[in-house]
Design a protein around this motif. Structure first.
Motif: not given
Ligand SMILES: Cc1cc2nc3c(=O)[nH]c(=O)nc-3n(C[C@H](O)[C@H](O)[C@H](O)COP(=O)(O)O)c2cc1C
Length: 214
Positions: A31-48
């Motif tokens: 989960f941490r890895k996927w979350f970091e990749e979402a942040v790096e990919s500049e997903v809009i609101e990756p923590n929504a």
């Protein structure tokens, strides 16, 4: 309106896969890895995330919130303690949430028991918020009716003036909840609708993993 054929909307998912022998024993690592990749990919609101609660027998309820904390055992978010979701969580302290990172073709589903964060934890986070958001927390009695927009704006101004030049304290009816991990499911889109799904379930402190059909 243009004639959009909703039933014909479909997309091939080709971004990646979940390889069995690479899966960690502890899903929080993934989960941490996927979350970091979402942040790096500049997903809009990756923590929504969509947060589902139980309002009463046969009545589910769902809304978006922002994940604001992640530990080895839980994720947390903040809200008004008098809101509908807080009432739900007080009556039925369980929740499920779903995160969809469209750009990565990934979904994560989490469920578990819910507890309030401590006052000190909520204070710490409240202090870190922009002043505007702190005022907003006082000005909005979340989920209760308001006469009009002006009422909200007047409340905001009143609080702004009241605390002019001073630190704004956390309202007692505002704070955090944590969802303690019981299940975490990872979904990675794959071609031909043969998506990867790996479900982790915790029993007696131990994580079990199972591939499930898409
Ligand atoms: C992207 C997004 C993020 C949101 N984050 C939060 C949040 O962190 N906390 C919160 O209380 N409401 C948040 N909201 C508003 C909620 O979706 C919801 O409208 C509100 O909390 C009232 O829900 P309730 O009546 O079920 O308690 C967010 C909405 C969106 C669209």
């Amino acid at each position: 309106m243009t004639d959009i054929k909703i039933a014909d909307l479909r997309k091939q998912y080709k971004k990646g896969g979940l390889v069995d022998h690479e899966l960690p024993e502890n899903p929080v690592e993934l989960f941490r890895k996927w979350f970091e990749e979402a942040v790096e990919s500049e997903v809009i609101e990756p923590n929504a995330m969509a947060l589902a609660t139980v309002t009463g027998a046969e009545t589910p309820n769902v809304r978006m919130v922002l994940m604001k904390g992640l530990t080895d055992h839980s994720i947390s978010f903040y809200t008004n303690y008098e809101s509908q979701k807080a009432k739900d969580l007080n009556a039925y302290p369980v929740a499920a949430c779903t995160i969809w990172w469209a750009e990565l073709e990934r979904q994560v589903r989490i469920s578990g028991k819910v507890e309030k964060l401590t006052a000190a934890e909520s204070d710490d986070y409240f202090r870190s918020r922009p002043r505007e958001s702190q005022i907003g927390a006082w000005a909005s009695n979340q989920s209760r009716p308001v006469a009009n927009r002006k009422e909200l704006e007047d409340n905001f101004k009143e609080i702004e003036e009241k605390y002019d030049g001073e630190e704004i304290p956390r309202p007692e009816d505002w704070g955090g909840f944590k969802i303690i991990f019981e299940t975490i499911e990872f979904w990675q889109g794959r071609p031909g609708r043969l998506h990867d799904r790996i479900l982790y379930q915790q029993t007696a402190g131990k994580w079990n993993q199972q591939r499930i059909a898409p």
